[in-house]
Write a protein that holds these residues in place. Structure first.
Motif: not given
Length: 118
Positions: A3-5, A22-24, A94-98, A107-111
């Motif tokens: 994840l890229q915030a 953006a998720a990859s 921060y973005c995150a996914a579950r 899953y966490w982005g860098q902020g």
């Protein structure tokens, strides 16, 4: 999933910003996407989340009516539109996914830093 915030910055109180995430990687699964924030000296807190289909959203009470979470699955991107920003919204976001049936965000982005000046 990576994840890229992005989209943070400095804004005056009352202004607006739109964050993107953006998720990859393994994006074919049905992920719930969320935004969290951590202000200086405070614990990280939940801000908003959106279901895979986008049909269900949930918000922190203090941002409801000012922030809108949305997603574009074709672009593997989730957004957080932030309006009527207040100095107390200053934080690293921060973005995150579950997974759809998982209780925790794995899953966490860098902020990305949002600073709201008064």
């Amino acid at each position: 999933v990576q994840l890229q915030a992005s989209g943070g910055g400095l804004v005056q109180a009352g202004g607006s910003l739109r964050l993107s995430c953006a998720a990859s990687g393994r994006t074919s699964s049905n992920y719930v996407m969320g935004w969290f924030r951590q202000a200086p000296g405070k614990e990280r807190e939940f801000v908003a989340a959106i279901s895979w289909s986008g049909s269900s959203t949930v918000y922190l009470v203090s941002v409801k009516g000012r922030f809108t979470i949305s997603r574009d699955n074709a672009k593997n991107t989730v957004y957080l539109q932030m309006n009527s920003l207040k100095p107390e919204d200053t934080a690293v976001y921060y973005c995150a996914a579950r997974g759809d049936h998982e209780p925790e965000y794995n899953y966490w982005g860098q902020g990305t830093l949002v600073t709201v000046s008064s």
